[in-house]
Write a protein that holds these residues in place. Structure first.
Motif: not given
Length: 494
Positions: A318-319, A368-370, A374-376, A383-384
């Motif tokens: 999701x990143x 094609x990516x999030x 919309x990123x948290x 997480x990274x």
């Protein structure tokens, strides 16, 4: 992409091609804001275009403004764009429902044999300057600004505001222009109340706020007059309102309230191609810039043209990190998962040193990516950790990035968006070139009915006295012609 603005891009016009090349160069040789990745090797699905401060930013195609952020949450006015470390938060989002010629129709000379395909996409313009106090160059903002007050209290009660649109050809036989006369405050005439003298004229389509008459004014209201607030000067007066001369527009009241509350506001405002939707904002002292981004739920490239494009899909997490495979070897350093670059300066140097072939590859790439919006970001940093350390991601930067996010707010407001933020992105300029090449070739002949334009296709249906117009995109020439052409009706601009 439209007749109404002489500055709209046309791929057959030499001056337009030169201007487009200058935009590519300005972006690709700039300090950042490239497509499709940024200085920190995250996806950057739009492009940064620099410009003189406060100059108009125009819609790339006809559509409807479906969302905008004018104020911050709670109705707090937005600060000047340069006061935000990552650019100003004010934005406009336009939904485009277009029709373009399919592949086989591009070489078809007979308009009656043209076939079209539907294209739905969105264009985002962010880091804008949207001044509430001076809106004369921004039609959508000019429509709403006169009615905007402070943010309503969360527990506010009482009657809701009422708005109406002037919808009458004319109210006086001597009037040549469609609309309504705006009359002054009522006066007593004997024992009755009559309208005041004429103050101004409200053209057809003008939005006004309808006010409740006082008890003393009820007699005038019963004679077919409505008490209104004139958006032009804020004065209160009266107009005739019999026979649907004023048509209530309840959706407008909802949109006014949304803009007053601030944050991402759901709107529904039509725009034409080339219409000003905001001004270039200041990102650094004296430097103006706008972020332009195009995305869609479905891939808008014709299946027969896909061989000329390169599709890259993000990994499953999701990143926003640019972790993809399949890049040409010389472009691999640009992606985070295949790179030893650990500083923004190194990424910038690698990007600026790309040759024309490599840049063209990126222009014709589809990702094609999030959606970035919309990123948290707090979760991304958590997480990274290695990436966050390499690119010195601070808590202040996380806060600044979070302040710009709008996708979740838009969904909660009911904005018509793709079901999920996993969407297709395109180089904005490259897609504009592609769509422009799939429009009917000029010159085009058209007629206007009920303020809408229709292509002239064949001679069997034209009213005897109907005016026919011609538009030659190459020469940028617009005018009437007295040729008895006739039409099979289809929307002219797609």
């Amino acid at each position: 992409m439209g007749r109404q603005d002489k500055d709209i891009f046309n791929p057959k016009n030499e001056a337009d091609r030169a201007a487009l090349a200058a935009l590519y160069k300005s972006n690709e040789e700039g300090e950042g804001g490239w497509y499709p990745l940024g200085l920190s090797q995250t996806w950057h699905n739009g492009i940064h275009l620099t410009g003189q401060l406060n100059t108009p930013v125009r819609a790339m195609a006809p559509g409807r403004i479906v969302a905008a952020r004018l104020r911050m949450k709670g109705g707090e006015p937005a600060k000047k764009p340069k006061e935000y470390p990552l650019g100003g938060p004010q934005f406009v989002l336009i939904q485009h429902d277009l029709k373009v010629l399919d592949k086989k129709s591009l070489t078809e000379k007979d308009p009656t044999k043209w076939t079209f395909r539907d294209v739905k996409l969105y264009s985002l313009y962010i880091h804008l300057y949207l001044p509430e106090a001076s809106t004369q160059n921004i039609p959508w903002l000019k429509s709403f600004a006169p009615f905007l007050g402070p943010a309503p209290e969360a527990d506010a009660s009482g009657p809701s505001r009422k708005f109406a649109r002037v919808a009458i050809a004319r109210d006086e036989p001597t009037k040549k222009s469609p609309g309504l006369t705006f009359w002054g405050p009522p006066k007593k005439s004997g024992s009755s109340l009559v309208r005041g003298g004429p103050l101004s004229f409200l053209g057809m389509g003008t939005i006004v706020e309808v006010l409740a008459p006082t008890e003393a004014e009820e007699s005038l209201a019963k004679k077919g007059y409505s008490k209104i607030k004139n958006p032009g000067d804020g004065r209160v007066g009266w107009v005739r309102s019999q026979a649907n001369q004023l048509v209530e527009v309840p959706a407008f009241a909802t949109q006014v309230q949304a803009l007053e509350k601030g944050g991402c506001s759901k709107l529904d405002y039509p725009v034409v191609a080339g219409e000003c939707i905001g001004l270039v904002g200041e990102v650094k002292a004296g430097t103006g810039m706008v972020h332009l981004e195009v995305f869609s739920e479905e891939n808008v490239i014709d299946k027969e043209d896909l061989s000329q494009w390169h599709l890259f899909e993000s990994d499953a997490d999701d990143d926003p990190l640019c972790e993809i495979t399949g890049l040409p070897k010389e472009l691999e350093p640009l992606a985070y998962n295949s790179s030893a670059l650990i500083k923004p300066e190194q990424v910038k140097k690698a990007f600026n040193e790309l040759n024309d072939t490599q840049r063209q590859f990126l222009r014709s790439s589809i990702t094609r990516n999030k959606s970035f919006w919309a990123v948290e970001w707090a979760d991304v940093k958590k997480n990274n950790e290695a990436w966050a350390k390499e690119f010195d991601l601070t808590d202040d930067q996380v806060k600044a990035a979070t302040e710009l996010m709008w996708w979740k707010e838009a969904q909660e407001a009911g904005v018509s968006l793709p079901g999920k933020p996993l969407v297709y992105h395109y180089h904005s300029l490259a897609l504009m070139e592609y769509l422009a090449a799939h429009l009917p070739a000029p010159p085009l002949f058209y007629v206007i009915r009920d303020k809408e334009e229709f292509i002239v296709e064949k001679s069997d249906d034209l009213n005897s006295r109907e005016e026919v117009y011609v538009y030659d995109d190459v020469e940028r020439r617009l005018g009437k012609i007295n040729v008895p052409l006739c039409v099979k009706f289809k929307p002219r601009w797609v």
